[in-house]
Design an enzyme around this catalytic site. Structure first.
Site, PDB file in Angstrom:
ATOM      1  N   LYS A  26      19.299  59.292  28.939  1.00 24.55           N
ATOM      2  CA  LYS A  26      18.054  60.049  28.855  1.00 24.55           C
ATOM      3  C   LYS A  26      17.470  59.956  27.455  1.00 24.55           C
ATOM      4  O   LYS A  26      16.285  59.634  27.277  1.00 24.55           O
ATOM      5  CB  LYS A  26      18.353  61.508  29.215  1.00 24.55           C
ATOM      6  CG  LYS A  26      17.215  62.242  29.848  1.00 24.55           C
ATOM      7  CD  LYS A  26      17.656  63.649  30.289  1.00 24.55           C
ATOM      8  CE  LYS A  26      18.435  63.629  31.582  1.00 24.55           C
ATOM      9  NZ  LYS A  26      19.057  64.926  31.909  1.00 24.55           N
ATOM     10  N   ARG A  96      18.730  69.375  27.095  1.00 23.15           N
ATOM     11  CA  ARG A  96      19.115  68.543  28.241  1.00 23.15           C
ATOM     12  C   ARG A  96      20.364  67.722  27.973  1.00 23.15           C
ATOM     13  O   ARG A  96      20.558  67.209  26.882  1.00 23.15           O
ATOM     14  CB  ARG A  96      17.968  67.567  28.585  1.00 23.15           C
ATOM     15  CG  ARG A  96      16.607  68.188  28.596  1.00 23.15           C
ATOM     16  CD  ARG A  96      15.501  67.174  28.790  1.00 23.15           C
ATOM     17  NE  ARG A  96      15.499  66.578  30.116  1.00 23.15           N
ATOM     18  CZ  ARG A  96      14.653  65.632  30.496  1.00 23.15           C
ATOM     19  NH1 ARG A  96      13.766  65.142  29.628  1.00 23.15           N
ATOM     20  NH2 ARG A  96      14.695  65.150  31.714  1.00 23.15           N
ATOM     21  N   GLY A 105      22.193  65.220  38.069  1.00 28.04           N
ATOM     22  CA  GLY A 105      22.391  66.615  38.434  1.00 28.04           C
ATOM     23  C   GLY A 105      23.793  67.163  38.201  1.00 28.04           C
ATOM     24  O   GLY A 105      24.088  68.278  38.604  1.00 28.04           O
ATOM     25  N   MET A 107      25.370  67.652  35.213  1.00 31.55           N
ATOM     26  CA  MET A 107      25.534  68.493  34.027  1.00 31.55           C
ATOM     27  C   MET A 107      24.345  69.449  33.905  1.00 31.55           C
ATOM     28  O   MET A 107      23.494  69.493  34.779  1.00 31.55           O
ATOM     29  CB  MET A 107      25.701  67.621  32.793  1.00 31.55           C
ATOM     30  CG  MET A 107      27.021  66.873  32.793  1.00 31.55           C
ATOM     31  SD  MET A 107      27.279  65.891  31.309  1.00 31.55           S
ATOM     32  CE  MET A 107      26.092  64.605  31.490  1.00 31.55           C
ATOM     33  N   ARG A 340      14.772  56.024  34.331  1.00 31.52           N
ATOM     34  CA  ARG A 340      16.077  55.352  34.436  1.00 31.52           C
ATOM     35  C   ARG A 340      16.004  54.361  35.580  1.00 31.52           C
ATOM     36  O   ARG A 340      15.117  54.441  36.428  1.00 31.52           O
ATOM     37  CB  ARG A 340      17.188  56.372  34.666  1.00 31.52           C
ATOM     38  CG  ARG A 340      17.054  57.101  35.996  1.00 31.52           C
ATOM     39  CD  ARG A 340      18.141  58.148  36.167  1.00 31.52           C
ATOM     40  NE  ARG A 340      17.780  59.024  37.275  1.00 31.52           N
ATOM     41  CZ  ARG A 340      18.173  60.277  37.405  1.00 31.52           C
ATOM     42  NH1 ARG A 340      18.940  60.835  36.493  1.00 31.52           N
ATOM     43  NH2 ARG A 340      17.824  60.989  38.448  1.00 31.52           N
ATOM     44  N   HIS A 462      47.242  48.462  58.929  1.00 34.30           N
ATOM     45  CA  HIS A 462      46.974  47.471  59.958  1.00 34.30           C
ATOM     46  C   HIS A 462      45.580  47.657  60.569  1.00 34.30           C
ATOM     47  O   HIS A 462      44.803  46.720  60.693  1.00 34.30           O
ATOM     48  CB  HIS A 462      48.041  47.583  61.033  1.00 34.30           C
ATOM     49  CG  HIS A 462      47.749  46.736  62.208  1.00 34.30           C
ATOM     50  ND1 HIS A 462      47.131  47.231  63.325  1.00 34.30           N
ATOM     51  CD2 HIS A 462      47.925  45.421  62.408  1.00 34.30           C
ATOM     52  CE1 HIS A 462      46.972  46.245  64.174  1.00 34.30           C
ATOM     53  NE2 HIS A 462      47.451  45.138  63.647  1.00 34.30           N
ATOM     54  N   ARG A 571      45.167  32.872  62.155  1.00 33.85           N
ATOM     55  CA  ARG A 571      46.478  33.477  62.430  1.00 33.85           C
ATOM     56  C   ARG A 571      46.812  33.209  63.882  1.00 33.85           C
ATOM     57  O   ARG A 571      46.207  33.785  64.765  1.00 33.85           O
ATOM     58  CB  ARG A 571      46.443  34.984  62.203  1.00 33.85           C
ATOM     59  CG  ARG A 571      46.061  35.418  60.805  1.00 33.85           C
ATOM     60  CD  ARG A 571      46.120  36.951  60.761  1.00 33.85           C
ATOM     61  NE  ARG A 571      45.484  37.496  59.581  1.00 33.85           N
ATOM     62  CZ  ARG A 571      44.170  37.741  59.488  1.00 33.85           C
ATOM     63  NH1 ARG A 571      43.363  37.472  60.503  1.00 33.85           N
ATOM     64  NH2 ARG A 571      43.680  38.261  58.387  1.00 33.85           N
ATOM     65  N   SER A 784      47.867  28.195  49.550  1.00 38.28           N
ATOM     66  CA  SER A 784      46.951  29.301  49.790  1.00 38.28           C
ATOM     67  C   SER A 784      47.702  30.577  49.436  1.00 38.28           C
ATOM     68  O   SER A 784      48.776  30.840  49.979  1.00 38.28           O
ATOM     69  CB  SER A 784      46.504  29.326  51.254  1.00 38.28           C
ATOM     70  OG  SER A 784      45.711  30.469  51.465  1.00 38.28           O
ATOM     71  N   GLY A 786      48.770  34.066  49.641  1.00 39.07           N
ATOM     72  CA  GLY A 786      48.740  35.176  50.602  1.00 39.07           C
ATOM     73  C   GLY A 786      48.975  36.450  49.827  1.00 39.07           C
ATOM     74  O   GLY A 786      50.093  36.912  49.646  1.00 39.07           O
ATOM     75  N   THR A 787      47.886  37.002  49.315  1.00 40.82           N
ATOM     76  CA  THR A 787      48.058  38.089  48.335  1.00 40.82           C
ATOM     77  C   THR A 787      48.475  39.418  48.962  1.00 40.82           C
ATOM     78  O   THR A 787      48.885  40.314  48.238  1.00 40.82           O
ATOM     79  CB  THR A 787      46.778  38.282  47.508  1.00 40.82           C
ATOM     80  OG1 THR A 787      45.664  38.287  48.391  1.00 40.82           O
ATOM     81  CG2 THR A 787      46.628  37.165  46.503  1.00 40.82           C
ATOM     82  N   ASN A 788      48.371  39.552  50.284  1.00 34.67           N
ATOM     83  CA  ASN A 788      48.884  40.796  50.879  1.00 34.67           C
ATOM     84  C   ASN A 788      50.397  40.857  50.718  1.00 34.67           C
ATOM     85  O   ASN A 788      50.944  41.832  50.196  1.00 34.67           O
ATOM     86  CB  ASN A 788      48.528  40.887  52.361  1.00 34.67           C
ATOM     87  CG  ASN A 788      47.036  40.923  52.589  1.00 34.67           C
ATOM     88  OD1 ASN A 788      46.268  41.105  51.653  1.00 34.67           O
ATOM     89  ND2 ASN A 788      46.632  40.753  53.833  1.00 34.67           N
ATOM     90  N   ASP A 789      51.065  39.797  51.180  1.00 38.12           N
ATOM     91  CA  ASP A 789      52.514  39.773  51.030  1.00 38.12           C
ATOM     92  C   ASP A 789      52.913  39.633  49.565  1.00 38.12           C
ATOM     93  O   ASP A 789      53.879  40.249  49.128  1.00 38.12           O
ATOM     94  CB  ASP A 789      53.124  38.629  51.848  1.00 38.12           C
ATOM     95  CG  ASP A 789      53.553  39.110  53.227  1.00 38.12           C
ATOM     96  OD1 ASP A 789      54.241  40.141  53.298  1.00 38.12           O
ATOM     97  OD2 ASP A 789      53.195  38.456  54.225  1.00 38.12           O
ATOM     98  N   CYS A 851      43.938  33.712  50.744  1.00 40.16           N
ATOM     99  CA  CYS A 851      43.567  34.148  52.086  1.00 40.16           C
ATOM    100  C   CYS A 851      43.979  35.588  52.347  1.00 40.16           C
ATOM    101  O   CYS A 851      43.966  36.044  53.476  1.00 40.16           O
ATOM    102  CB  CYS A 851      44.133  33.218  53.138  1.00 40.16           C
ATOM    103  SG  CYS A 851      45.928  33.146  53.128  1.00 40.16           S
ATOM    104  N   TYR A 871      38.794  27.727  46.485  1.00 40.24           N
ATOM    105  CA  TYR A 871      38.028  28.555  47.407  1.00 40.24           C
ATOM    106  C   TYR A 871      38.676  29.917  47.608  1.00 40.24           C
ATOM    107  O   TYR A 871      39.851  30.102  47.267  1.00 40.24           O
ATOM    108  CB  TYR A 871      37.875  27.847  48.766  1.00 40.24           C
ATOM    109  CG  TYR A 871      39.175  27.728  49.528  1.00 40.24           C
ATOM    110  CD1 TYR A 871      39.609  28.764  50.364  1.00 40.24           C
ATOM    111  CD2 TYR A 871      39.985  26.600  49.408  1.00 40.24           C
ATOM    112  CE1 TYR A 871      40.815  28.669  51.044  1.00 40.24           C
ATOM    113  CE2 TYR A 871      41.178  26.500  50.089  1.00 40.24           C
ATOM    114  CZ  TYR A 871      41.604  27.539  50.903  1.00 40.24           C
ATOM    115  OH  TYR A 871      42.786  27.457  51.557  1.00 40.24           O
TER     116      TYR A 871
END
Ligand code: ADP
Ligand code: MG
Ligand code: MG
Length: 902
Positions: A26, A96, A105, A107, A340, A462, A571, A784, A786-789, A851, A871
């Site tokens: 501000k 202000r 809004g 503060m 703003r 899941h 899969r 590739s 497999g970033t989950n595992d 992936c 990729y």
């Protein structure tokens, strides 16, 4: 001596836009506007540094701060030609808040400061408007008392309302001066009674207390909440701006308003504003009175209106972005009080960025950087119709808020089991599947549903992962729901919702609403296509490719429509779950001898082949990575509940001595469930371990893939199959599965006499594989991640159980973010970059992608670009965001490298 105070006024300011961190949003923009010659009431800003120093000193003001305030107050008195606390020409100010980032809004602000029992008379005399002066005074007392003295607002609002009803008046503006004078006396009495001391008459004392309270409003509960949600650091603090009051409540040629330079909902290029005659700003901002369309200003004060439009356009050109402005007209004269960058809907974000480029305000790469990647994904999902949603919530129909897991809004009848979901859907009903949590067997039921709600689980549970992939609305972890599956009912806050009742869910916000709320389609508009077209241009020039995770021909087609440049993950197990195949899969699993197993697999082969043919056709000319079977076999068998039912049924039949055939069937199934049960399935007999102990399974799949490839290749389809081995951890595993797969594949090619080029590669998802990537790459032709595992195994957190402790960890700041949503660059990322380096040391042209779920998340995509992947691959619905994120990563990199992008 540190300079804590910066002046703006009379056409010149000490600050400017670039001083945002010091002066707050501000403060710095008020300074900037002053320098631009835009009419802004004069004032000065106390820096965030003053806040920081005060905070460090235990709320003790830093030395010199008060003196600097007094000095600048003197300058202000000169410019404003009024004196603070003067009975003849009193100077009134607002105090202000203003942080580095806008916290709308959150503060406090105090208006009309400088009024007391004496100056109010001066203000009345000077303006010749007694009613106005006392109206300001009662407003000031209300604000000051609530913000500084911590007295509830309703203590003041109740007598005001009572007064209006006694006099039979509709608006505050109609209350006569005499009555306001009496009201103020009531206020004084209340304050003395409640705080033990009278309302401060010393204006400097008022100012000092107000500044202190605005400093402290940084810690107001709502502000703290807001910072947590938006990730704003606690130690930034707020600046405080003190500026001359201008009055929108001086009569019919005065008023106040807020406006956007474009429509924040659609992005349409038209001034979108509201105006309230004879009012002060807080009335609009706090929603106390309902403002009128901006035409009200045009009719009443055409000159001010024209000037406002000119200034709005000028501000937009100057800031090169859509602005959100606050203004006040005092007796026909216009003042700007704030500007703003305006908050906007996802749809508007895209349109504004593209339009600004067309108007030559910004370049293409700036337009690309303007839109947040999740916004382009949101822009294409359906959402609730906003008016109906608001009405439903006002009606008390909001049942719960869960974690928004997969965007999109959906309406349907509640069902509690997946079979019923399929059944009802077949008969043409729309259903919402409500479950404590979902498991892989629920996939068909989920697919049949419009949306999914679970009471347990996190965003990577899941249900969430599957729903994102399917493009279904999904809310997880709606913990307030108590689900009674047996009685087909859930309860929440004392209300019961039964099977068949209609609910509406918005997976983008997590809202579960009772009854139907209409949804509106998000659409791929022209601007959307245009922006992504630009993004692809910058991305393809040295950036990441974007592929999709897709399991069916339909998914593949959708992915292609969203711009996928290949498939990074098919899969194959999802094909195994289809209702027509599951019985054969179970037969195969339960078979105790090789011949029986082979015969079941022989029946699966043509079905798999047909799936692959469909996918290859859809992706003509583009690469398709197919992962061989990954999950442990018991996932295809009956679950725990069904298992218990089978045992009961078997003993019932035994007791009756009937149906020996069924007894045998149940016996075999029970035996298989018991034989295959694992203590730790995530670390169990799955991935390539399965392919090594059951070579016939991987053999069948490799054969089906290459047969499909040869078949379509003969028809002129350009195929590039990439066969991917999951969960490799040792070089031995890699070598064994690689050779096995090649033997089968080359055999098929020789048999069919069609030349098809294919690759055999692996997922890197076991940390050990990343560490020995150099050796793995001796065989693997692509990687590739497999970033989950990989995340699961690097942290040792079971993906399905993190909901038990992760929220607490996040709360305590023990982890910066959910590592299953946002790639942990520090740890998991280190494994990735090691894996890439080592893999490419052995095979410099190694094709590398990702992936896991992270492939669709912007910060993770940027990381993938930086470590040199080829990729990213993600769910079809996340592809637009991934294309944008990849383009942004490339552009930022080029800008950092000093490239001129024009
Ligand atoms: P917020 O950040 O919550 O919007 P602001 O500091 O912007 O709080 O102020 C609240 C309202 O008071 C706004 O409508 C603003 O325009 C108005 N306001 C602030 N200062 C002045 C002033 N000096 N004269 C007239 N109105 C003001
Ligand atoms: Mg404001
Ligand atoms: Mg895996």
């Amino acid at each position: 001596m540190t300079k804590y105070v910066y002046f703006f006024g009379a056409g010149r300011a000490e600050g400017s836009s670039v001083m945002r961190n010091l002066l707050g949003g501000k403060g710095c923009e008020l300074a900037e506007m002053t320098n631009l010659g835009i009419p802004v009431p004069p004032g000065f800003t106390i820096t965030t540094q003053a806040w920081v120093h005060r905070q460090r000193a235990g709320r003790q003001w830093p030395e010199g701060l008060w003196d600097q305030i007094v000095e600048h107050l003197g300058r202000l008195e000169q410019v404003a030609d009024a004196r603070f606390g003067d009975r003849e020409r009193p100077l009134l100010v607002s105090v202000r808040s203003g942080a580095r980032v806008s916290m709308p809004g959150m503060m406090e602000t105090i208006l009309n400061l400088g009024l007391n029992d004496a100056t109010v008379e001066g203000l009345a005399a000077r303006t010749g408007n007694e009613r106005f002066a006392w109206d300001c005074y009662r407003r000031f007392i209300t604000m000051f008392a609530s913000v500084v003295l911590d007295i509830r607002r309703d203590v003041f609002e109740e007598p005001l309302a009572a007064l209006k009803s006694r006099l039979g008046l509709r608006t505050d503006a109609e209350i006569p001066a005499g009555e306001l004078r009496k009201l103020v006396q009531t206020y004084h009495d209340e304050i003395t009674a409640r705080s033990g001391t009278p309302f401060p008459q010393d204006v400097r004392e008022q100012l000092r207390l107000a500044v202190d309270s605005v400093f402290d409003s940084w810690f107001a509960k709502k502000a703290t909440e807001y910072r947590r949600i938006h990730g704003v650091p606690e130690d930034w603090g707020t600046a405080v701006t003190i500026m001359t009051m201008v009055f929108g409540n001086l009569g019919d040629t005065s008023g106040t308003g807020v406006g956007f330079t474009r429509d924040p909902r659609t992005g349409e290029a038209r001034f979108y504003a509201e105006f309230l005659p004879n009012a002060q700003g807080e009335d609009v901002v706090a929603g106390i009175r309902t403002p009128m369309p901006i035409e009200a200003l045009r009719e009443r004060m055409p000159a001010a209106y024209t000037e406002l439009l000119e200034i709005a356009a000028r501000l937009e050109r100057h800031y090169k972005d859509m602005q959100d402005i606050e203004f006040t007209v005092q007796e026909g004269k216009l003042y700007l009080l704030q500007t703003r960058s305006g908050k906007r809907s996802a749809r508007a974000a895209v349109k504004v960025a593209v339009d600004l480029e067309k108007e030559h305000v910004i370049d293409q790469h700036t337009a690309i950087l303007r839109v947040r990647p999740p916004e382009v994904n949101e822009a294409i999902r359906p959402v609730f119709e906003e008016r109906e949603r608001t009405a439903a919530i006002a009606d008390g129909r909001l049942l719960a808020r869960g974690l928004p897991a997969a965007p999109g809004a959906a309406v349907g009848q509640v069902v509690f089991d997946p079979d019923r979901a399929v059944e009802w859907a077949k008969s043409g009903q729309q259903v919402i599947l409500v479950r404590p949590e979902t498991s892989p067997e629920d996939v068909a039921g989920m697919y049949a549903s419009q949306g999914i709600v679970t009471s347990r689980g996190g965003r990577t549970s899941h249900a969430a992962v599957v729903a994102v992939g399917m493009g279904k609305a999904c809310i997880v972890g709606a913990a307030d729901l108590t689900i009674d599956e047996a009685h087909r009912v859930f309860t929440v806050g004392g209300r019961s919702v039964r099977e068949g009742d209609v609910i509406s869910v918005d997976g983008g916000t997590g809202e579960v609403i009772l009854g139907a709320v209409s949804t509106v389609e998000g659409q791929l508009g022209d601007e959307f296509r245009e922006l992504l077209g630009w993004a692809d241009f910058y991305r393809r020039n040295g950036g990441l490719g974007v592929r999709a995770n897709a399991d069916t021909p339909a998914d593949a087609e959708r992915a292609r429509a969203f711009g996928a440049e290949g498939i990074g993950l098919v899969r194959t197990e999802h094909m195994f779950f289809a209702p027509d195949r599951l019985p054969i899969v179970r037969e195969m699993i339960m078979a105790l001898d090789q011949p029986t197993r082979r015969s079941a697999l022989e029946r699966l082969r043509p079905v798999q082949r047909a799936d692959f043919i469909g996918i290859f056709r859809a992706m003509d000319g583009l690469p398709v990575t197919i992962r061989l079977l990954d999950p442990p076999l018991h996932e295809f068998l009956p679950n725990w509940k069904e298992y218990k039912e089978m045992i009961e049924e078997k003993s019932r039949l035994e007791a009756l001595g009937t149906n020996p055939e069924e007894q045998r069937r149940l016996g075999a199934m029970i035996e298989a469930v018991e034989r295959l049960r694992e203590a730790n399935p995530m670390l169990g007999h799955r991935g390539c371990r399965l392919g090594i102990t059951h070579p016939e399974i991987y053999g069948m799949q490799a054969r089906a893939i290459i047969e499909a490839a040869c078949t379509v290749a003969e028809q002129g389809v350009r195929v590039e199959p990439e066969i991917m081995i999951p969960l490799t951890g040792t070089v031995g595993e890699m070598k064994e599965t690689f050779e096995q797969t090649r033997r089968v594949a080359d055999g098929v090619i020789a048999e069919m006499g069609v030349h098809v080029k294919y690759l055999v590669g692996t997922m890197i998802e076991v940390p050990r594989a990343a560490l020995i990537a150099q050796k793995i790459a001796e065989h693997a032709e692509f990687f590739s991640f497999g970033t989950n595992d990989l995340t699961q195994l690097a942290f040792g957190y079971s993906r399905d159980d993190v909901a038990k402790f992760l929220p607490k960890y996040l709360d305590m700041g023990l982890v910066p973010a959910d590592p299953f949503s946002i790639l942990d660059q520090e740890g998991v990322g280190e494994l990735i970059s090691l894996g890439i380096d080592r893999g490419r040391r052995r095979r410099p042209d190694l094709k590398i992608g990702i992936c896991g779920e992270h492939g669709g998340e912007a910060s993770s995509v940027e990381f993938c670009y930086k470590v040199g992947m080829n990729y990213v691959s993600c769910s079809p619905y996340l592809i637009p965001g991934a294309r944008l994120a990849a383009a942004q990563a490339r552009i930022r990199d080029r800008i950092a490298g000093g490239d001129d992008l024009r």
